[in-house]
Design an enzyme around this catalytic site. Structure first.
Site, PDB file in Angstrom:
ATOM      1  N   ASP A   1     -52.052  -1.245  -4.210  1.00 57.63           N
ATOM      2  CA  ASP A   1     -52.786  -1.967  -5.256  1.00 57.63           C
ATOM      3  C   ASP A   1     -53.657  -1.014  -6.067  1.00 57.63           C
ATOM      4  O   ASP A   1     -54.659  -1.421  -6.646  1.00 57.63           O
ATOM      5  CB  ASP A   1     -53.638  -3.077  -4.632  1.00 57.63           C
ATOM      6  CG  ASP A   1     -54.668  -2.543  -3.642  1.00 57.63           C
ATOM      7  OD1 ASP A   1     -54.514  -1.386  -3.201  1.00 57.63           O
ATOM      8  OD2 ASP A   1     -55.614  -3.272  -3.312  1.00 57.63           O
TER       9      ASP A   1
ATOM     10  N   ASP B   1     -58.565  -0.338  -8.046  1.00 58.13           N
ATOM     11  CA  ASP B   1     -57.713  -1.052  -7.101  1.00 58.13           C
ATOM     12  C   ASP B   1     -58.238  -2.458  -6.899  1.00 58.13           C
ATOM     13  O   ASP B   1     -59.379  -2.777  -7.241  1.00 58.13           O
ATOM     14  CB  ASP B   1     -57.512  -0.283  -5.796  1.00 58.13           C
ATOM     15  CG  ASP B   1     -58.707  -0.331  -4.875  1.00 58.13           C
ATOM     16  OD1 ASP B   1     -59.694  -1.014  -5.199  1.00 58.13           O
ATOM     17  OD2 ASP B   1     -58.674   0.316  -3.822  1.00 58.13           O
ATOM     18  N   LEU B   2     -57.381  -3.322  -6.414  1.00 58.74           N
ATOM     19  CA  LEU B   2     -57.710  -4.737  -6.263  1.00 58.74           C
ATOM     20  C   LEU B   2     -58.425  -4.971  -4.934  1.00 58.74           C
ATOM     21  O   LEU B   2     -57.898  -4.637  -3.872  1.00 58.74           O
ATOM     22  CB  LEU B   2     -56.433  -5.582  -6.336  1.00 58.74           C
ATOM     23  CG  LEU B   2     -55.682  -5.542  -7.667  1.00 58.74           C
ATOM     24  CD1 LEU B   2     -54.374  -6.302  -7.558  1.00 58.74           C
ATOM     25  CD2 LEU B   2     -56.533  -6.117  -8.788  1.00 58.74           C
TER      26      LEU B   2
END
Length: 415
Positions: free
Chosen positions: A341, A298-299
């Site tokens: 995300d 994930d970001l």
């Protein structure tokens, strides 16, 4: 219409045309045979109209709409031909030659319509206007026959008139021109179905030639001509059902299916798609003993993009990251967005190759951030789970392991 369905459809119309109806002719007489043959043709033509017109909003196929509409009015003239046939005695004031006039008008309308269909392409058509034109032509033909304007085609005790024979040859010529024009349809239709309509026209031409030979409306040449014409109509069903019904509905169902397994924002697989393809891959691995690696990511700081630049910018960032993902991994790796995300890649390989792909993605991330100041605060965290060959671990179990490692990495970064 699948190949097997098409095959069974042709077999069915072949048995009906060349086995069942000739038996009726042999044992029950010509009039019943003719009535059944004509009624079956009429039903086929009406079904062509129903299928082609009612599915147009899905198929958007103007050629199918044009042909199917024409066959409604071909069916109307065919109905009058059947009612006025010698021996039916249904319509008062009918002369024996009128049935042949209705037949000639019907076939001319059909032949011209099929030829015109090859010139339509993707031109827009008004269904209402098309029906008005065909209705006016059909009404004009009927009026001309009942008022004696239409030329005589058949005389009892003498046979076919010169006009009737010439008209049959003109219809044959139009059919030949249509066959030569079929390449134009090949741009819009599957070649195999263009061949089907070609065979339909060819059998129709054979019927027309036979119709120039009979002397009595009850003789063998007339009967054979009706059988060939029925077979021609049956082949048209294969074409219209495929192009007007099967193809648009297959496209529609495929679109619905794709939406059910795809993430609407990025176009990657969603959780449903990931689960479906993972299950298929794991089933295949039972035979081939394949190792899998699941990489979850994930970001980092993605919320900052939304908060500082808005959710539209956040969506754009996710779409850009999707491009990085698809370039960093192989075409056959299963890449999915679970939500927000959070992304997942399922690879049919071990941890070494997954680590190489991860490094490739991290390098691409740095370039991305360096070229767009709105992405500079972003980072990426990973969690990896391996499913060894022969393992029975489920996707849910792999996701749980990878998620736990992902959380650990994020906690390390925060600390």
């Amino acid at each position: 219409m699948e190949k097997t369905d098409r095959f069974y459809g042709v077999i069915a119309i072949t048995i009906l045309t060349f086995v069942f109806l000739p038996i009726i002719w042999a044992f029950q007489g010509y009039l019943l045979f003719h009535t059944l043959t004509e009624n079956i043709s009429i039903i086929i033509h009406i079904l062509l109209f129903v299928v082609g017109s009612r599915t147009y909003k899905f198929s958007k196929n103007t050629v199918v709409l044009f042909i199917s509409t024409a066959y409604l009015y071909v069916a109307a003239l065919g109905f009058l031909h059947a009612l006025s046939y010698k021996g039916m005695n249904i319509i008062v004031g009918i002369e024996s030659g009128m049935a042949t006039q209705f037949w000639v008008a019907r076939r001319m309308l059909e032949a011209v319509s099929l030829l015109l269909a090859t010139f339509i392409g993707k031109k827009a058509l008004s269904f209402v206007r098309l029906n008005i034109v065909y209705a006016l032509i059909t009404i004009g033909v009927i009026v001309s026959i009942f008022t004696g304007i239409f030329p005589v085609c058949y005389i009892d005790g003498i046979g076919l008139t010169t006009f009737k024979k010439i008209t049959e040859y003109v219809i044959i010529l139009i059919g030949v021109l249509t066959l030569l024009r079929l390449k134009a349809l090949g741009k819009s239709f599957d070649l195999v179905y263009v061949k089907v309509i070609g065979w339909a026209i060819a059998f129709g031409l054979a019927a027309e030639f036979v119709f120039t030979l009979y002397v009595s409306v009850y003789d063998s040449f007339n009967g054979i001509g009706h059988l060939l014409y029925l077979f021609s109509s049956g082949l048209l069903v294969v074409f219209i059902v495929r192009e007007g019904l099967d193809k648009p509905y297959n496209i529609m169902f495929h679109t619905v299916y794709e939406k059910s397994i795809r993430d609407h924002l990025t176009g990657l697989y969603n959780r449903n798609g990931l689960e479906e393809f993972a299950h298929a891959s794991f089933e295949r691995a039972k035979r081939f003993k394949t190792t899998f690696c699941l990489l979850m990511m994930d970001l980092d700081n993605f919320k900052m993009v939304n908060d500082e630049y808005g959710h539209m910018e956040g969506d754009e960032a996710l779409r850009e990251f999707k491009e990085l993902l698809t370039r960093a991994f192989r075409e056959y790796d299963i890449v999915a967005r679970l939500g927000g995300d959070e992304f997942v890649v399922l690879m049919e390989d071990g941890a070494d190759l997954a680590a190489i792909a991860q490094k490739r993605l991290e390098t691409a991330m740095e370039t991305w951030k360096a070229t767009n100041h709105r992405r500079r605060q972003l980072g990426i965290s990973f969690g990896m789970a391996v499913r060894d060959a022969g393992s029975t671990a489920t996707l849910a179990e792999l996701l749980a392991v990878a998620d736990a490692l992902l959380i650990q990495e994020k906690l390390k970064k925060h600390s």
